[in-house]
Design a protein around this motif. Structure first.
Motif, PDB file in Angstrom:
ATOM      1  N   TRP A  16       0.830  -1.202   0.000  1.00 35.86           N
ATOM      2  CA  TRP A  16       0.000   0.000   0.000  1.00 35.86           C
ATOM      3  C   TRP A  16       0.870   1.261   0.000  1.00 35.86           C
ATOM      4  N   GLN A  17       2.134   1.107  -0.387  1.00 35.93           N
ATOM      5  CA  GLN A  17       3.086   2.222  -0.368  1.00 35.93           C
ATOM      6  C   GLN A  17       3.634   2.477  -1.766  1.00 35.93           C
ATOM      7  N   TRP A  18       3.662   3.770  -2.143  1.00 31.88           N
ATOM      8  CA  TRP A  18       4.229   4.181  -3.418  1.00 31.88           C
ATOM      9  C   TRP A  18       5.332   5.212  -3.168  1.00 31.88           C
ATOM     10  N   GLU A  19       6.428   5.063  -3.917  1.00 30.30           N
ATOM     11  CA  GLU A  19       7.552   5.990  -3.796  1.00 30.30           C
ATOM     12  C   GLU A  19       8.152   6.182  -5.181  1.00 30.30           C
ATOM     13  N   ASN A  20       8.699   7.368  -5.427  1.00 37.25           N
ATOM     14  CA  ASN A  20       9.274   7.675  -6.735  1.00 37.25           C
ATOM     15  C   ASN A  20      10.548   8.476  -6.536  1.00 37.25           C
TER      16      ASN A  20
ATOM     17  N   ALA B  70       5.172  11.528  -4.831  1.00 37.83           N
ATOM     18  CA  ALA B  70       5.696  10.431  -4.004  1.00 37.83           C
ATOM     19  C   ALA B  70       7.208  10.467  -3.888  1.00 37.83           C
ATOM     20  N   SER B  71       7.852  11.563  -4.300  1.00 38.92           N
ATOM     21  CA  SER B  71       9.317  11.602  -4.298  1.00 38.92           C
ATOM     22  C   SER B  71       9.896  11.953  -2.939  1.00 38.92           C
ATOM     23  N   LYS B  72       9.409  13.003  -2.297  1.00 39.54           N
ATOM     24  CA  LYS B  72       9.970  13.425  -1.016  1.00 39.54           C
ATOM     25  C   LYS B  72       9.548  12.491   0.113  1.00 39.54           C
ATOM     26  N   ASN B  73       8.292  12.102   0.100  1.00 42.44           N
ATOM     27  CA  ASN B  73       7.763  11.177   1.100  1.00 42.44           C
ATOM     28  C   ASN B  73       6.895  10.141   0.395  1.00 42.44           C
ATOM     29  N   PRO B  74       7.039   8.867   0.726  1.00 39.14           N
ATOM     30  CA  PRO B  74       6.175   7.856   0.113  1.00 39.14           C
ATOM     31  C   PRO B  74       4.707   8.124   0.399  1.00 39.14           C
TER      32      PRO B  74
END
Length: 540
Positions: free
Chosen positions: A432-436, A443-447
């Motif tokens: 349930w977590q997205w990060e980039n 979603a880059s600084k914080n997931p």
């Protein structure tokens, strides 16, 4: 289930609650992903199977599972033979019990090995567990006296292989199927088409297939059957309307918009003519024929993936057929609405073929044309549409987060930033977590972390731009922590415990796929941009 003998056998096995039992934690360490329940009945006894193993199957359809099991056992350096017999003479018994969940299975090893599963795939997963825990020598297989009950938390556990950018031999694809089955994935998505090549062989439109870089129908049917036998479903992807340069090169009279200055691409470079003319009625006729051919080969897949991301819709502005379509459908001369119309129409086309349509995240949250909720969205960038918004709006998602689920093999010179995350990073993720890593994504600084929701049905690791010989080395120690986190969405082992246990299963995998190579497992690279947000190089 109507056979009274089988019913009696099942209830006898379930009655083992009266036996003295001892939890034996080392058993957990031998199976990846970690089983839900595992107990040793005896620490002092074991079951020894003879060289000539007799198997009973409650259905003849289960026989390929046993054949694959013996094949893998012999790849480990043992020498066993297989025959099928009645339930009394068999030493391995496989039974379908449809009262269980579709992928739930129970294993009881005592005087015999009994595997009861809710489906073919459940039985296949149970046999894989045997492969993880067995010991052996030239004369016999040795198994612990044990009980296991297991099932996955995520119904979708996938791997995507990019065949359009980097050619893969059929033998490599079979090894990737074996590796995926060994760690209990259940889907492999094949990225069959892109700007670089068209690997699917269409009989109706033969010029589509890229010379020396496409598969024959016979090869693909062989691959589908190979995967089905191992409990893996192959999902075909025909990437449209963007990433479609090969459509336009082969049949410009059908697929190309009116020639024009194509402008800039999403990275600021010169754009190419790679968006098919979704305002042309002939395009839909052609796509319908092509999808019929695709479905005929990938008949066992419930899903058809059409890509639908990163389409430079400005290529359609001013095209007469697009203008005519937008006027006819009352789309307010907006190519973005035409794109949404395209998704709706493709969904109807695919539903009429009794399949579910999949797309990459690509459509924006708002528009006049409503995107149907019965599609499956593979959320990756968290750029066009955020996962929390999609879930709120009622869409079903597969998590394909760039971080840490992308495995990208080439550098900037190949058009991609090399990204590969180390196993510990993957193990710290949840579905349930997205990060980039790209700074323009929210979603880059914080997931982006969602609460647990059934609208996210699983996740998929995506191997982009990977050369044939680099796939197994880069995936072999990344897939296990990924699968562990979706088979068991709550932690059962610390990362160090889990990773220490991986050595044994990985060494067995080497023998099964005849490959011992391993990449560096580095965590990836930092993007260096030109000051305007455009990547120019990557540094570790």
């Amino acid at each position: 289930m109507k056979n009274p003998i089988l019913i009696t056998l099942i209830f006898t096995l379930m009655a083992c609650e009266n036996k003295p039992k001892q939890v034996y934690y080392s058993a957990i360490k031998k199976i990846i992903p970690t089983p839900k329940e595992i107990e040793y009945i005896s620490n002092s006894k074991s079951l020894k199977l003879p060289k000539n193993i007799k198997v009973y199957c409650s259905s003849g359809d289960l026989r390929p599972i046993a054949s694959t099991f013996i094949e893998h056992v012999n790849n480990l350096g043992l020498d066993n033979k297989l025959s099928f017999d009645n339930i009394d003479n068999a030493s391995i018994i496989m039974i379908i019990d449809q009262s269980l969940k579709p992928e739930e299975h129970k294993i009881n090893i005592d005087e015999k090995v009994v595997i009861i599963g809710g489906s073919y795939k459940a039985i296949a997963a149970g046999m894989i567990s045997l492969l993880h825990i067995l010991e052996g020598n030239e004369n016999e297989l040795i198994l612990p006296i044990i009980k296991i009950r297991d099932y996955p938390d995520a119904s979708y556990r996938g791997l995507m292989i990019d065949l359009a950018r980097k050619w893969h031999k059929l033998e490599t694809l079979k090894k990737l199927i074996d590796m995926s089955a060994y760690y209990k994935l259940n889907y492999i998505q094949l990225h069959l088409t892109d700007d670089q090549s068209f690997t699917f062989p269409s009989s109706k439109y033969p010029k589509l297939a890229t010379e020396d870089r496409h598969y024959s129908k016979v090869q693909l049917i062989e691959l589908v059957n190979y995967a089905d036998q191992r409990g893996i479903t192959l999902i075909p992807e025909i990437d449209i309307p963007g990433h479609s340069q090969k459509f336009i090169e082969a049949y410009p009279e059908i697929f190309s918009p009116k020639l024009k200055d194509w402008g800039k691409n999403m990275w600021g470079g010169e754009a190419i003519n790679n968006v098919i003319n979704i305002g042309n009625e002939e395009v839909y006729i052609a796509l319908d024929h092509i999808l019929e051919e695709v479905i005929e080969i990938f008949h066992s897949s419930p899903y058809i993936h059409i890509g639908a991301d990163e389409a430079n819709l400005n290529n359609l502005v001013g095209d007469p057929k697009s203008d005519e379509m937008m006027k006819k459908e009352k789309l307010a001369d907006d190519v973005h609405e035409l794109y949404r119309y395209f998704i709706v129409r493709m969904n109807n086309m695919i539903k009429n073929k009794n399949k579910t349509m999949c797309v990459w995240e690509g459509f924006k949250p708002h528009g006049k044309v409503e995107i149907p909720k019965d599609i499956l969205v593979f959320e990756f960038e968290s750029l066009y549409n955020l996962p929390n918004n999609l879930v709120k709006d009622g869409y079903t998602l597969v998590n394909t987060s760039w971080v840490p689920l992308y495995v990208v093999g080439t550098g900037v010179e190949g058009g991609w930033i090399p990204r590969k995350w180390e196993p510990k990073k993957i193990y710290s993720w949840n579905m349930w977590q997205w990060e980039n890593f790209y700074h323009k994504s929210p979603a880059s600084k914080n997931p982006i972390q969602l609460s647990k929701t059934k609208k996210v049905i699983g996740a998929q690791m995506c191997a982009w731009e990977q050369v044939d010989e680099g796939e197994i080395p880069s995936l072999r120690r990344r897939i296990p922590p990924f699968v562990e986190r979706i088979w068991n969405t709550d932690y059962k082992l610390s990362f160090q415990e889990f990773y220490n246990n991986l050595d044994k299963s990985d060494s067995r995998l080497s023998k099964i796929v005849n490959n011992e190579e391993q990449d560096s497992l580095l965590i990836g690279y930092n993007i260096i941009d030109d000051g305007n947000g455009l990547p120019i190089r990557a540094e570790h």
